[in-house]
Design an enzyme around this catalytic site. Sequence first.
Site, PDB file in Angstrom:
ATOM      1  CB  SER A 182      -0.137   9.759  -3.981  1.00 52.05           C
ATOM      2  OG  SER A 182       0.716   8.687  -4.301  1.00 52.05           O
ATOM      3  CE  LYS A 234      10.281 -14.330  -2.986  1.00 54.48           C
ATOM      4  NZ  LYS A 234       8.918 -14.243  -3.516  1.00 54.48           N
TER       5      LYS A 234
END
Length: 354
Positions: A182, A234
């Site tokens: 990763s 948001k």
Amino acid sequence: MEFLTEFGLFVAKAVTLVVALIVIISVVLSAAHKDKGADSEDGELRVRKLNEKYRKLRESLQARLLSEPERKVRAKQVKKEEKARNKAEKGKAKAGDTTETPKKRIFVLDFDGDIKASDTDPLRRAITAVLSVAQPGQDEVVIRLESGGGLVHSYGLAAAQLDRIRSKGIHLTACVDKVAASGGYMMACVADRIVASPFAILGSIGVVAQLPNFHRLLKKNNVDFEVLTAGEHKRTMTIFGENTDKGRQKFLEDLDDTHVLFKEYVGERRPELDIAAVANGDIWFGRRAMDVKLIDQIQTSDEYLIEACEGADVISVAYQRKRTLPEKLGLATSAALEHTVWRLLSAFRSQKIQ
């Protein structure tokens, strides 16, 4: 009965340790307030020549294989050779002899990554120091990398620090002995060459996000939780509020976009990769990773560096931040607690078996 005795001792030790820590921390904090601002230096650069380390290991073993008379003769010979070598070097320096071709230097950096890539700041400082002296096209940087990945922005910054090396035209080699997955692979792929041990874990080119949601639990107990935002996206997902399908969809779109950026980043630095085949989140062990071109060579970092010592000066460079006394106490306490827990578990298992 033996188990209860062990448990009682554990509790007594734990109580004593906590009381002692409270007293020590109080004294330390008091002293810290007095000495605040006395020393602005927060760390130091440590440089070690690995050629000497490996040479001393070899000579130590050779000496142990010799008889006592042979060892004495050998010690005198080594001392004589070292004296002659130093004398020759001093003579060249005094005469201003610069005709000798400069020896290649290999600078060795280490990165041991956690989920936050906390080693990034020491790495950044070490890279800055190395770039101030390394010669493009001649010297090399080796990064011994171990990481299973973590936060995207943290590993993005760590990988960008390695990009600084390549952008200066200095050859970069990544050595992976255990794992570079990763975010760890995001860093490794920056290197011109990736060297990994036979069973090192590599790949995991994917993005994951997971979070619990306590909305139903709060609702069951008549607890309201409100999230107030300005901006449609948001807050797409929340831990305590009720998540919507629209919010989940936007969150997944963000994950997909992050994955696309990850694939583009790897693909630009390793163009020979079939990115569609390897960027599905899978991992590969060393030899399998070489088959799919995630790495370039099967070899441990020790093998790589020992071979490099034959034709170059191999220099370990590490920036070490000075730990405060409370931090040192915290580490010591953590180690002591871990040791005690393992002892308790071992005693419990023994009691259960009997």
